[in-house]
Motif scaffolding. Structure first.
Motif, PDB file in Angstrom:
ATOM      1  N   ASP A 210       0.827  -1.209   0.000  1.00  0.00           N
ATOM      2  CA  ASP A 210       0.000   0.000   0.000  1.00  0.00           C
ATOM      3  C   ASP A 210       0.863   1.262   0.000  1.00  0.00           C
ATOM      4  O   ASP A 210       0.371   2.355   0.282  1.00  0.00           O
ATOM      5  CB  ASP A 210      -0.935   0.013   1.211  1.00  0.00           C
ATOM      6  N   ALA A 211       2.149   1.130  -0.344  1.00  0.00           N
ATOM      7  CA  ALA A 211       3.068   2.265  -0.324  1.00  0.00           C
ATOM      8  C   ALA A 211       2.625   3.350  -1.309  1.00  0.00           C
ATOM      9  O   ALA A 211       1.844   3.114  -2.222  1.00  0.00           O
ATOM     10  CB  ALA A 211       4.480   1.791  -0.664  1.00  0.00           C
ATOM     11  N   TYR A 212       3.148   4.537  -1.108  1.00  0.00           N
ATOM     12  CA  TYR A 212       2.792   5.667  -1.973  1.00  0.00           C
ATOM     13  C   TYR A 212       2.946   5.314  -3.454  1.00  0.00           C
ATOM     14  O   TYR A 212       2.112   5.686  -4.280  1.00  0.00           O
ATOM     15  CB  TYR A 212       3.698   6.874  -1.682  1.00  0.00           C
ATOM     16  N   ARG A 213       4.057   4.649  -3.795  1.00  0.00           N
ATOM     17  CA  ARG A 213       4.346   4.394  -5.215  1.00  0.00           C
ATOM     18  C   ARG A 213       3.253   3.574  -5.875  1.00  0.00           C
ATOM     19  O   ARG A 213       2.906   3.810  -7.032  1.00  0.00           O
ATOM     20  CB  ARG A 213       5.702   3.701  -5.375  1.00  0.00           C
ATOM     21  N   TYR A 214       2.699   2.599  -5.141  1.00  0.00           N
ATOM     22  CA  TYR A 214       1.665   1.754  -5.727  1.00  0.00           C
ATOM     23  C   TYR A 214       0.347   2.509  -5.860  1.00  0.00           C
ATOM     24  O   TYR A 214      -0.377   2.352  -6.852  1.00  0.00           O
ATOM     25  CB  TYR A 214       1.471   0.505  -4.880  1.00  0.00           C
ATOM     26  N   GLN A 215       0.030   3.312  -4.856  1.00  0.00           N
ATOM     27  CA  GLN A 215      -1.191   4.107  -4.950  1.00  0.00           C
ATOM     28  C   GLN A 215      -1.112   5.057  -6.138  1.00  0.00           C
ATOM     29  O   GLN A 215      -2.078   5.192  -6.913  1.00  0.00           O
ATOM     30  CB  GLN A 215      -1.407   4.894  -3.665  1.00  0.00           C
ATOM     31  N   LEU A 216       0.014   5.727  -6.300  1.00  0.00           N
ATOM     32  CA  LEU A 216       0.185   6.674  -7.395  1.00  0.00           C
ATOM     33  C   LEU A 216       0.179   5.975  -8.746  1.00  0.00           C
ATOM     34  O   LEU A 216      -0.437   6.460  -9.707  1.00  0.00           O
ATOM     35  CB  LEU A 216       1.487   7.453  -7.212  1.00  0.00           C
ATOM     36  N   ALA A 217       0.859   4.848  -8.840  1.00  0.00           N
ATOM     37  CA  ALA A 217       0.910   4.136 -10.114  1.00  0.00           C
ATOM     38  C   ALA A 217      -0.480   3.684 -10.536  1.00  0.00           C
ATOM     39  O   ALA A 217      -0.871   3.844 -11.702  1.00  0.00           O
ATOM     40  CB  ALA A 217       1.851   2.939 -10.009  1.00  0.00           C
ATOM     41  N   THR A 218      -1.247   3.133  -9.609  1.00  0.00           N
ATOM     42  CA  THR A 218      -2.589   2.668  -9.967  1.00  0.00           C
ATOM     43  C   THR A 218      -3.487   3.845 -10.343  1.00  0.00           C
ATOM     44  O   THR A 218      -4.322   3.726 -11.245  1.00  0.00           O
ATOM     45  CB  THR A 218      -3.193   1.854  -8.809  1.00  0.00           C
ATOM     46  N   MET A 219      -3.322   4.991  -9.671  1.00  0.00           N
ATOM     47  CA  MET A 219      -4.046   6.195 -10.102  1.00  0.00           C
ATOM     48  C   MET A 219      -3.681   6.558 -11.542  1.00  0.00           C
ATOM     49  O   MET A 219      -4.547   6.952 -12.336  1.00  0.00           O
ATOM     50  CB  MET A 219      -3.687   7.370  -9.197  1.00  0.00           C
ATOM     51  N   ALA A 220      -2.401   6.458 -11.869  1.00  0.00           N
ATOM     52  CA  ALA A 220      -1.957   6.792 -13.224  1.00  0.00           C
ATOM     53  C   ALA A 220      -2.597   5.859 -14.248  1.00  0.00           C
ATOM     54  O   ALA A 220      -3.059   6.300 -15.304  1.00  0.00           O
ATOM     55  CB  ALA A 220      -0.435   6.707 -13.313  1.00  0.00           C
ATOM     56  N   TYR A 221      -2.634   4.557 -13.935  1.00  0.00           N
ATOM     57  CA  TYR A 221      -3.203   3.608 -14.891  1.00  0.00           C
ATOM     58  C   TYR A 221      -4.718   3.779 -15.002  1.00  0.00           C
ATOM     59  O   TYR A 221      -5.298   3.614 -16.081  1.00  0.00           O
ATOM     60  CB  TYR A 221      -2.843   2.181 -14.496  1.00  0.00           C
TER      61      TYR A 221
END
Length: 548
Positions: free
Chosen positions: A65-76
Motif C-alpha cells: 500500500d506504499a505511496y508508489r503503488y497508490q500513485l501508479a494505480t491512479m496513473a493507470y
C-alpha cells in the motif's frame, strides 16, 4: 427539422437549431466513476509533502500500500479512463497524469530504497552481512518503483504525444537528507535511459525479470516495464518488446514461475535459483490484470485454478475472502475434496484459517485492489459487480470535496464474518481503477496504442482541467458524425462559468449547441479552434460542436 439562417466568414448558411447527434447514445461516466477521478485530483493537488489519506500500514514504504503503488494505480486508472471513456478531454487528463508523475518523483516515495538496498534475510536467507547501500532508486533492482515510473512516463507520451519525459534529465532524483551525507546527489535519467537500465538487468538475470527487493524477482512488478516498452516501440517505430517477451516467457516457464495451473510463486530467489511457493493470491491477480496485455490466453486458462478460495460463490454472490480463509478453503477443496460451492466448506475454512496466518508479515494482504483490477480487465462482470456491491455496502464509501474513496480500516472481520479490511491502495485507487477500466482495457491499449498520426487527426478539448471545478461525464469525438460531444457537471452544485476551446478541428464552419439548443457558429481557420463558454451548475450540461 427546425433551421435558422446565420452568416459566417464563408457566407450565409442554413443551420439546424438542434444538434446533429443524439447525445444519449454516447455512454457517460456515472457518479462513482467521476468521483474516483475527482479523488485522484484531490490527492495529488495537495501541497508537496502533504499525504492526507495516503497513510500506509508499513512505516518505511515497503508494503503493497506504499505511496508508489497508490500513485501508479491512479496513473493507470487515469490512462484507461482517458483512452476508453473520455478521449476528447485531453488537457484535463494530461494535467492530472503529469501531477501524478510529479508526486512519484518526490523523495518521500522512493527514499525507502536506501535502507532496502542493504538487503535482508527475509528474502535472502543466505545473507551473512548487509550490503553497501545506495540511494539511486532505479540504477539496480527496485523494479517495484522503476518499472512503474517507466510505464507512467511511457503512458504519458503515448496518450498525449508528448516527449517531456523522453528528454535528457527529465527524470532526476534529488537525494538530500538534511542531516545525513556529504551533500546533495542527483541521479539523472529519462524514459529511454531508464528503460535501458531495466532491460539490461533482465538480461543479466537470465530474463526472469528484475528484482523488487534484493534477491527477489516478482512476476507482477515486471509486467509494467514490458507494457512501457510496447508503448515506446510504437513511438520509435521499433519492435523490441517481441524479442524481450520470447526470452522472458521462456525464462518464466523454465524457472517454474508460470505453470499450467495454480498461483504464480511468491518470487524467484536469484541466489538460491528457486521459485518460492505462493502464500497469497493477490499478487497473482494483480499480475493478471496487466499480463492480459501479452499473455491473455494463458491468463484466462489459469483463472479458475487461481481464484479458488479467494473468490467464493456459495450463496449466488461472489465474495472475496481474506488470504488466511482462502488458503484454508483451497486446502479443504484440493486436498480433502470438499465441495467449493458449499457454505459448510467456507465455514470450516474460517475455523482453520488461523493455521494460515503469515507470522513474517504483520499486515493483511492487499486484496480488494488486486482482485477488482483483474476482474475488470478479464471482463468478469458479475464477479466484479458483486464485489463492488459488497464494497459499497460494507466498506464505508466516503465522499469528500466531490471525490469518492474508501477509508482505511485495519479490522479484518465484523461480527458476522464480513471482511471489512480496507487499506489505502485499494481505497484510494484500486477500486476506482476497476470502475474506470473496461474489458480488455490494458490489452486494447497494448494492441492499439495511440500514435502521433492518430492524435494529429483527432479534435480535443483544451484549457479545461479538473482544477476548474467541474466533472467530465462525456468527452468524445465522433468522426462519422463530425461532432465532438462533451457533458459537464459542477461537483459542488454551485453555478460556475467554464470556458474551453475545441482544438484540431478541420477548417470550415462549426455550430455549438448547449443542452440541445444552437448557441453560436464559428468558422475555423488553420490555427483556430472553437471557443465555448457555458454556465455549469447542479445539472448536467451537454455541449455538441458539430460541422456544418
Amino acid at each position: 427539422m427546425t433551421t435558422t439562417t446565420t452568416t459566417t466568414a464563408t457566407g450565409t448558411l442554413t443551420v439546424s437549431t438542434h444538434p446533429p447527434v443524439e447525445i444519449s447514445k454516447y455512454p457517460k461516466l456515472d457518479a462513482s466513476q467521476a468521483g474516483h477521478l475527482r479523488h485522484f485530483h484531490n490527492l495529488v493537488s495537495q501541497p508537496d509533502g502533504e499525504w492526507h489519506h495516503f497513510g500506509t500500514l508499513e512505516a518505511q514504504q515497503e508494503w503493497d500500500d506504499a505511496y508508489r503503488y497508490q500513485l501508479a494505480t491512479m496513473a493507470y486508472a487515469t490512462g484507461v479512463a482517458h483512452y476508453h471513456r473520455l478521449p476528447a478531454m485531453r488537457s484535463a487528463f494530461k494535467a492530472l497524469l503529469r501531477r501524478i508523475i510529479h508526486k512519484m518523483l518526490r523523495r518521500e516515495v522512493w527514499g525507502y530504497w536506501f535502507n532496502t538496498s542493504h538487503g535482508g534475510n527475509l528474502l535472502d536467507p543466505d545473507l551473512k552481512e548487509l550490503r553497501k547501500p545506495w540511494a539511486d532508486p532505479v540504477i539496480k533492482e527496485n523494479i517495484m518503483y522503476s518499472g512503474h515510473l517507466l510505464l507512467m512516463t511511457s503512458l504519458y507520451a503515448m496518450l498525449f504525444d508528448d516527449d517531456e519525459f523522453e528528454k535528457e534529465g527529465s527524470l532526476t532524483f534529488h537525494w538530500s537528507p538534511l542531516f545525513w551525507g556529504l551533500g546533495r546527489e542527483d541521479f539523472t535519467y529519462d524514459n529511454r535511459s531508464l528503460q535501458e537500465v531495466i532491460f539490461q538487468q533482465m538480461e543479466e538475470n537470465d530474463w526472469v525479470g528484475v528484482c523488487c527487493e534484493p534477491n527477489a524477482v516478482f512476476v507482477v512488478c515486471n509486467q509494467f516495464p514490458i507494457i512501457a516498452m510496447r508503448y515506446n516501440d510504437s513511438r520509435d517505430g521499433t519492435n523490441n518488446v517481441n524479442e524481450v517477451l520470447k526470452k522472458y516467457e521462456a525464462s518464466l516457464i523454465r524457472k517454474g514461475m508460470i505453470t499450467d495451473s495454480g498461483l504464480y510463486p511468491s518470487f524467484f530467489a536469484l541466489k538460491q535459483r528457486q521459485a518460492i511457493p505462493a502464500r497469497q493470491g493477490a499478487h497473482t491477480a494483480w499480475a493478471n490484470a496487466y499480463m492480459n496485455t501479452w499473455n491473455s490466453e494463458k491468463v484466462h486458462s489459469l483463472y479458475d485454478s487461481q481464484v479458488l478460495g479467494f473468490l467464493t460463490n456459495v450463496d449466488g454472490k461472489t465474495r472475496l475472502q481474506p488470504t488466511r480463509v482462502a488458503l484454508g478453503f483451497r486446502k479443504l477443496v484440493l486436498e480433502h475434496r470438499e465441495d467449493p460451492q458449499s457454505p459448510e466448506t467456507l465455514r470450516r475454512a474460517r475455523e482453520i484459517s488461523s493455521q494460515f496466518t503469515n507470522p513474517v508479515f504483520p499486515f493483511e494482504t492487499i486484496s480488494w485492489n488486486c482482485f477488482t483490477q483483474m476482474l475488470s480487465e478479464l471482463g468478469k462482470e458479475k464477479e466484479l459487480n458483486d464485489l463492488l456491491e459488497y464494497i459499497d455496502s460494507h466498506l464505508n464509501p466516503t465522499w469528500e470535496n466531490g471525490g469518492l474513496f474508501y477509508p482505511r480500516n485495519d479490522e479484518l472481520f465484523d461480527e458476522e464474518h464480513h471482511m471489512i479490511h480496507m487499506e489505502p491502495h485499494s481505497g484510494n485507487s484500486g477500486i476506482g481503477y476497476s470502475r474506470l477500466n473496461v474489458k480488455d482495457g490494458q490489452k486494447k491499449m497494448w494492441e492499439q496504442p495511440w500514435t502521433h498520426e492518430i492524435l494529429a487527426q483527432r479534435p480535443w478539448v483544451d484549457e479545461l482541467t479538473f482544477a476548474d471545478g467541474v466533472d467530465f461525464l462525456r468527452g468524445i469525438w465522433d468522426n462519422e458524425a463530425r461532432a465532438i460531444v462533451v457533458t459537464l457537471q459542477s461537483w459542488t452544485g454551485n453555478p460556475r462559468e467554464v470556458t474551453f476551446t475545441v482544438k484540431n478541428l478541420p477548417q470550415g464552419d462549426w455550430a455549438v449547441y448547449v443542452n440541445g439548443a444552437l448557441k453560436q457558429t464559428t468558422t475555423v481557420r488553420e490555427t483556430e479552434g472553437v471557443g465555448v463558454t457555458v454556465n455549469v451548475g447542479q445539472g448536467e450540461v451537454d455541449i455538441v460542436v458539430g460541422s456544418l
